[in-house]
Design a protein around this motif. Sequence first.
Motif, PDB file in Angstrom:
ATOM      1  N   ALA A   1      -9.518   9.820  -3.862  1.00  0.00           N
ATOM      2  CA  ALA A   1      -8.728   9.709  -2.635  1.00  0.00           C
ATOM      3  C   ALA A   1      -9.494   8.964  -1.551  1.00  0.00           C
ATOM      4  CB  ALA A   1      -8.326  11.102  -2.155  1.00  0.00           C
ATOM      5  N   ALA A   2     -10.792   9.234  -1.444  1.00  0.00           N
ATOM      6  CA  ALA A   2     -11.596   8.527  -0.442  1.00  0.00           C
ATOM      7  C   ALA A   2     -11.659   7.030  -0.745  1.00  0.00           C
ATOM      8  CB  ALA A   2     -12.997   9.123  -0.389  1.00  0.00           C
ATOM      9  N   LYS A   3     -11.788   6.665  -2.016  1.00  0.00           N
ATOM     10  CA  LYS A   3     -11.804   5.255  -2.390  1.00  0.00           C
ATOM     11  C   LYS A   3     -10.456   4.595  -2.102  1.00  0.00           C
ATOM     12  CE  LYS A   3     -12.778   2.194  -6.283  1.00  0.00           C
ATOM     13  NZ  LYS A   3     -13.170   2.124  -7.728  1.00  0.00           N
ATOM     14  N   ALA A   4      -9.365   5.277  -2.413  1.00  0.00           N
ATOM     15  CA  ALA A   4      -8.034   4.720  -2.129  1.00  0.00           C
ATOM     16  C   ALA A   4      -7.810   4.577  -0.626  1.00  0.00           C
ATOM     17  CB  ALA A   4      -6.961   5.617  -2.743  1.00  0.00           C
ATOM     18  N   ARG A   5      -8.359   5.487   0.158  1.00  0.00           N
ATOM     19  CA  ARG A   5      -8.216   5.386   1.616  1.00  0.00           C
ATOM     20  C   ARG A   5      -8.955   4.173   2.154  1.00  0.00           C
ATOM     21  NH1 ARG A   5     -10.963   9.351   6.058  1.00  0.00           N
ATOM     22  NH2 ARG A   5      -9.998   8.428   7.917  1.00  0.00           N
ATOM     23  N   LEU A   6     -10.150   3.880   1.608  1.00  0.00           N
ATOM     24  CA  LEU A   6     -10.874   2.691   2.031  1.00  0.00           C
ATOM     25  C   LEU A   6     -10.126   1.419   1.664  1.00  0.00           C
ATOM     26  CD1 LEU A   6     -14.544   3.681   1.124  1.00  0.00           C
ATOM     27  CD2 LEU A   6     -13.486   3.629   3.392  1.00  0.00           C
ATOM     28  N   GLN A   7      -9.380   1.446   0.565  1.00  0.00           N
ATOM     29  CA  GLN A   7      -8.599   0.286   0.137  1.00  0.00           C
ATOM     30  C   GLN A   7      -7.215   0.246   0.760  1.00  0.00           C
ATOM     31  OE1 GLN A   7      -8.595   0.594  -4.125  1.00  0.00           O
ATOM     32  NE2 GLN A   7     -10.749  -0.045  -4.335  1.00  0.00           N
ATOM     33  N   SER A   8      -6.957   1.133   1.750  1.00  0.00           N
ATOM     34  CA  SER A   8      -5.675   1.191   2.472  1.00  0.00           C
ATOM     35  C   SER A   8      -4.510   1.518   1.544  1.00  0.00           C
ATOM     36  CB  SER A   8      -5.421  -0.130   3.223  1.00  0.00           C
ATOM     37  OG  SER A   8      -6.451  -0.388   4.139  1.00  0.00           O
ATOM     38  N   ASP A   9      -4.770   2.279   0.508  1.00  0.00           N
ATOM     39  CA  ASP A   9      -3.728   2.721  -0.423  1.00  0.00           C
ATOM     40  C   ASP A   9      -3.422   4.184  -0.112  1.00  0.00           C
ATOM     41  OD1 ASP A   9      -1.922   3.061  -2.425  1.00  0.00           O
ATOM     42  OD2 ASP A   9      -3.270   2.536  -4.072  1.00  0.00           O
ATOM     43  N   ALA A  10      -2.570   4.397   0.898  1.00  0.00           N
ATOM     44  CA  ALA A  10      -2.282   5.757   1.350  1.00  0.00           C
ATOM     45  C   ALA A  10      -1.528   6.554   0.293  1.00  0.00           C
ATOM     46  CB  ALA A  10      -1.479   5.708   2.652  1.00  0.00           C
ATOM     47  N   ALA A  11      -0.667   5.910  -0.494  1.00  0.00           N
ATOM     48  CA  ALA A  11       0.110   6.635  -1.504  1.00  0.00           C
ATOM     49  C   ALA A  11      -0.806   7.217  -2.579  1.00  0.00           C
ATOM     50  CB  ALA A  11       1.148   5.701  -2.129  1.00  0.00           C
ATOM     51  N   ALA A  12      -1.757   6.416  -3.082  1.00  0.00           N
ATOM     52  CA  ALA A  12      -2.675   6.917  -4.106  1.00  0.00           C
ATOM     53  C   ALA A  12      -3.568   8.019  -3.557  1.00  0.00           C
ATOM     54  CB  ALA A  12      -3.528   5.763  -4.651  1.00  0.00           C
ATOM     55  N   ALA A  13      -4.035   7.865  -2.316  1.00  0.00           N
ATOM     56  CA  ALA A  13      -4.870   8.910  -1.714  1.00  0.00           C
ATOM     57  C   ALA A  13      -4.082  10.204  -1.541  1.00  0.00           C
ATOM     58  CB  ALA A  13      -5.416   8.425  -0.375  1.00  0.00           C
ATOM     59  N   ARG A  14      -2.811  10.090  -1.130  1.00  0.00           N
ATOM     60  CA  ARG A  14      -1.988  11.284  -0.929  1.00  0.00           C
ATOM     61  C   ARG A  14      -1.728  11.987  -2.267  1.00  0.00           C
ATOM     62  NH1 ARG A  14       1.985   8.860   0.771  1.00  0.00           N
ATOM     63  NH2 ARG A  14       1.254   8.603   2.910  1.00  0.00           N
ATOM     64  N   ALA A  15      -1.483  11.220  -3.323  1.00  0.00           N
ATOM     65  CA  ALA A  15      -1.229  11.831  -4.630  1.00  0.00           C
ATOM     66  C   ALA A  15      -2.475  12.541  -5.162  1.00  0.00           C
ATOM     67  CB  ALA A  15      -0.762  10.765  -5.618  1.00  0.00           C
TER      68      ALA A  15
END
Length: 645
Positions: A119-133
């Motif tokens: 989730a932290a990696k997805a947040r850095l990549q601005s992928d909010a959907a993947a981080a939320r999942a």
Amino acid sequence: MKPRPTRPSGLHLAMIFLLAMTMSTVQAQAPASPSHAPSAAAAVTPAKDTTQAKPVHNSDRRKAAKLFLAGSKLFEREQFEEALQRYEQAASLDPGNVDYALAANVARSHLVTALIQSAAKARLQSDAAAARAALARAHELDPENPQVRLHLNELGDDALLSQTAPLYEQAAETVGEGAILEPASGVHSFHLRSDRRSIIQQVFKAYGIEVTLDESLRGAQARLDVDNVGFKTAARLAGMVTHSFYVPLDAHRALVADDQKANRDAYVRQDTETVYLSGLSEKDLDEVATIAKNIFDTTQATAEHISGTVTIRAPQRTLAAFNATLRELLEGRNQVLLEVRVIQLAHTAARNTGVTPPQSVAAFNVYSEEQSILNANQALVQQIISSGLAAPGDTLAILGILLASGQVSSSLFSNGIALFGGGLTASALSPGQITANLNLNSSDSRELDKIQLRLGDGEKATLRTGSRYPIQTSSFSSIAASVPKIPGLTGAGTSGSLSSLLASYGNVPNIPQVEYQDLGLTLTATPKVLRNGDVALTLDMKIDALSGSSINGNPILNNRAFSGVVTLKEGEAAAVVSELDKSESRAVSGTPGISEIPGLSNIASNNNQKDYSTLLIVITPRLVRGTQAAGHSPILRVEKSATGR
């Protein structure tokens, strides 16, 4: 925060598997009689549980052991989701084996940690959907984990920050909406020749609007001829011919007055808005207020430097036009990313080859040189004779022993001699040293600096690389001789302490005043984005270096400068090359005349040196934000009045 559990080693997993198989074998061999000892599954059952545990079949235990082994292999490959499923299935088949439940907890902890990292990696990549999942799955596995809640809160903060409010919100900032006329639909024709008041009343009455006339309207004659027009066109034409304007009072009533500034200030509705411009300097806030006054002719525009706001009072349409213009100025500015690569190449080569012949030849009398050496070392000569190493008259043997022993040295015999003559006139020539040179020294150096500059359209940036050199500009020395004779201060008087104190500072040392000069590269770049997307780049480059000489103690600086404008497409590169230093020298050492003969000059000693240094600057502009499309921008029309004129 739960600590991350350590991963069980392969030996530990094997021991657990063997333990489970051993327990399964023991339980299989035990007879099912009440008088027999309790099984391992019954031993771990809590005492408070009075219900009879369901017996576990041997086939289920074998399946559980296989699932546990498969889950351990998946755990080793960091496939924690699949490993957790295998461990949970094994625990459900054999509830009495506590190792299965323990392994499931370990896998669950590792899976939660892996999901938080994902989730932290997805947040850095601005992928909010993947981080939320990923965080939702981690919360499902461990609802009480504080790290999961913390990351969920951070994800919520990002969602709130991404919602930007518009610059001018009419619904939020307006206390009450202005009155809007609702004239009757349809078109009418007017052929009127009368006074102004009568023409205005007839036009508004034709569309069902009750009009109130101001006292400023006098009875001047006017004429209106128009066919098949609506209310807006008729009202605009009537205002033009009668020099008047109207203000809506409600849906079916309007006030009409003579078109004068005093009447507009008195009757036209004024709205007040506070524009928050935090981050702008005091000068920029004053410029925004000046634009509102001079360009949009606002009634009031005040800049508050402390709060970073501009308060404007003007009609609603003027405020809307001002906000649209301000939005274009603040948000519609192009931004360019300059990628600057500074490459410095330096090459130094020194080669020394050839033979250096003797530069001098010494001639001497052999007998005189022998007697001089023997007379100077009589004690050593007697020791050689007494020891029987040489006969008393054998001078050559004695001389050879002295030179070979190292007790006596002579430069004439160090490089060998050439004898000629005989007897007392026997002489010798001692040539100088012959040197053979075969030496090569070569060095190459490359220095690379990569710098990125993000600039606004028309913004200047300066890049400096090098050092700062102190240069003395002035100095202060002793000023005792220029002080006037003041009794008690500079000479003997009522205060002897002042005189002694001044005398102790009679010789003041020189105190230099220095100014630091930038040496090296100074590069100034100013990008300008054109309407077709190209970037006009203004470059100013200057290279300062010490020349190696000075005047009156002040060093002389070498200066090289370049200034120009280059137009590049987005992604193209501009290269600036400067030959900083280039030198080549050659020195020949040999015998005069012989070393100058063609073919023999290569045999003589040659010392060649080559040095050069090159500076290469590559600048690549990249348009990271382009708000200007090709062609002309749409024209924004600003109406200073709130009427339909």
